[in-house]
Design an enzyme around this catalytic site. Structure first.
Site, PDB file in Angstrom:
ATOM      1  N   LYS A   1       0.843  -1.204   0.000  1.00 44.82           N
ATOM      2  CA  LYS A   1       0.000   0.000   0.000  1.00 44.82           C
ATOM      3  C   LYS A   1       0.879   1.255   0.000  1.00 44.82           C
ATOM      4  O   LYS A   1       0.609   2.219  -0.716  1.00 44.82           O
ATOM      5  CB  LYS A   1      -0.937  -0.017   1.224  1.00 44.82           C
ATOM      6  CG  LYS A   1      -2.023  -1.079   1.101  1.00 44.82           C
ATOM      7  CD  LYS A   1      -2.751  -1.364   2.403  1.00 44.82           C
ATOM      8  CE  LYS A   1      -3.645  -2.590   2.215  1.00 44.82           C
ATOM      9  NZ  LYS A   1      -4.305  -3.058   3.423  1.00 44.82           N
TER      10      LYS A   1
ATOM     11  N   GLN B   1      -5.195  -1.922   9.611  1.00 44.71           N
ATOM     12  CA  GLN B   1      -4.870  -3.214   8.986  1.00 44.71           C
ATOM     13  C   GLN B   1      -5.409  -4.357   9.855  1.00 44.71           C
ATOM     14  O   GLN B   1      -5.107  -4.433  11.041  1.00 44.71           O
ATOM     15  CB  GLN B   1      -3.342  -3.328   8.808  1.00 44.71           C
ATOM     16  CG  GLN B   1      -2.899  -4.570   8.081  1.00 44.71           C
ATOM     17  CD  GLN B   1      -3.396  -4.646   6.624  1.00 44.71           C
ATOM     18  OE1 GLN B   1      -3.370  -3.649   5.905  1.00 44.71           O
ATOM     19  NE2 GLN B   1      -3.868  -5.798   6.218  1.00 44.71           N
TER      20      GLN B   1
ATOM     21  N   ASP C   1     -11.482   1.689   3.609  1.00 44.36           N
ATOM     22  CA  ASP C   1     -11.656   0.233   3.486  1.00 44.36           C
ATOM     23  C   ASP C   1     -13.129  -0.139   3.317  1.00 44.36           C
ATOM     24  O   ASP C   1     -13.451  -1.276   2.969  1.00 44.36           O
ATOM     25  CB  ASP C   1     -11.117  -0.468   4.752  1.00 44.36           C
ATOM     26  CG  ASP C   1      -9.838  -1.253   4.484  1.00 44.36           C
ATOM     27  OD1 ASP C   1      -9.542  -1.494   3.297  1.00 44.36           O
ATOM     28  OD2 ASP C   1      -9.160  -1.619   5.460  1.00 44.36           O
TER      29      ASP C   1
END
Ligand code: NDP
Length: 284
Positions: A53, A97, A120
């Site tokens: 990322k 994460q 997300d």
């Protein structure tokens, strides 16, 4: 190989090219998109994902910051980091994460992220809007998988779509997206009776299981479109949830692993981050 490859490498490069143009347009308005990633602990897979990322952000001119936190941090410390990123106008996207260490409350942490910064798409508001068919931030992996299908011009309306896997981050949102495209959607899981009978009905088959080469050729209808979301490591090599060599002899289209949905996931994260920055710039 009979099936045509849905190539995530080529497609994600094209998506990145258009994102670069959008980042340049934002720069003209004095806005640099910013992504904050919160990484707790030292899980090797998570470290790799976060590093990918970071690299994508660097390629595209997105400012990225990774808050690396030790695995024994308290819920309070995690929440404080999220709240600070919420307040920071230079941060347009926040990503925690997953998975988090077991002692941390994942749902509570995700619910604290401002929905407009939830790149997300895991916040209750975004998941709820997706379920209602309203505009929202869509989770990157299913969004990327749908993008692959649409880019190849694969018709979805009226088709039988079978999604194997019902996780909140892949299976459920994937099923909702296919439903929005007017497919007839079946969701399968570990308690599904006679899974092969279900998968063999599929015009569009999505595998999001987490079991290497689980979907075999006899489970696939000839001519089906097969999307392999799985990322598994076997003997140090990556493979999907689909037995690629055999299934590609039966399917009409198939995504490879690596170089398939995973590439699109990162591209869609970049897309969601730049969209969040564009929304913020419009409101400034
Ligand atoms: P989860 O473990 O959260 O979910 C797996 C799903 O598969 C569950 O719904 C489970 O059913 C179902 N399942 C497990 N065993 C069987 C079985 N024998 N028959 C039918 N269904 C079964 O995984 P995720 O959704 O998070 O991820 C799935 C895969 O996708 C993993 O390989 C992961 O690494 C990969 N992934 C890839 C991404 C990418 O960018 N390409 C991003 C995210 C994930 P039940 O609910 O009943 O337990």
């Amino acid at each position: 190989m009979a099936a045509q490859l849905l190539d995530g490498r080529i497609l994600s490069a094209q998506v990145e090219q258009s994102i670069k143009t959008r980042v340049e347009a934002l720069a003209q308005k004095g806005c640099v998109p910013g992504l904050t990633v919160i990484l707790v602990g030292d899980d090797p897979a998570s470290q790799t994902y976060v590093s990918n990322k970071e690299k994508a952000c660097a390629r595209l001119g997105i400012r990225s910051r990774t808050l690396r936190m030790p695995k024994d941090i308290s819920q309070e410390t995690l929440e404080k980091a999220i709240l600070e990123a919420n307040e920071d106008p230079a941060v347009h996207g926040i990503l925690v994460q997953l998975p988090l260490p077991k002692h941390l409350d994942e749902s509570r942490a995700l619910a604290l992220i401002l929905p407009q910064k939830d790149v997300d798409g895991f916040h209750d508001v975004n998941m709820g809007r997706l379920a209602r068919g309203e505009e929202c931030v869509v989770a990157c992996t299913p969004k990327g998988a749908l993008y692959m299908l649409k880019s190849a011009g694969i018709p979805l309306e009226g088709k039988e779509a079978v999604v194997v896997g019902r996780s909140n981050i892949v299976g459920k949102p994937m099923a909702l997206l296919l439903l929005q495209e007017n497919a007839t959607v079946t969701i399968c899981h570990s308690r599904t009776r006679d899974l092969a009978a279900q998968t063999r009905r599929a015009d569009i088959l999505v595998a999001a299981i987490g079991k290497p080469r689980f979907i075999t050729a006899d489970m696939v209808k000839p001519g089906a479109v097969v999307v392999d979301v799985g990322i598994n490591r076997v003997d140090g090599k990556l493979c999907g949830d689909v037995d690629f060599d055999a299934v590609s002899q039966v399917a009409s289209f198939i995504t490879p692993v690596p170089g398939g949905v995973g590439k699109m996931t990162i591209a869609m994260l970049m897309d969601n981050t730049v969209s969040a920055a564009e929304r913020a710039a419009r409101q400034a």
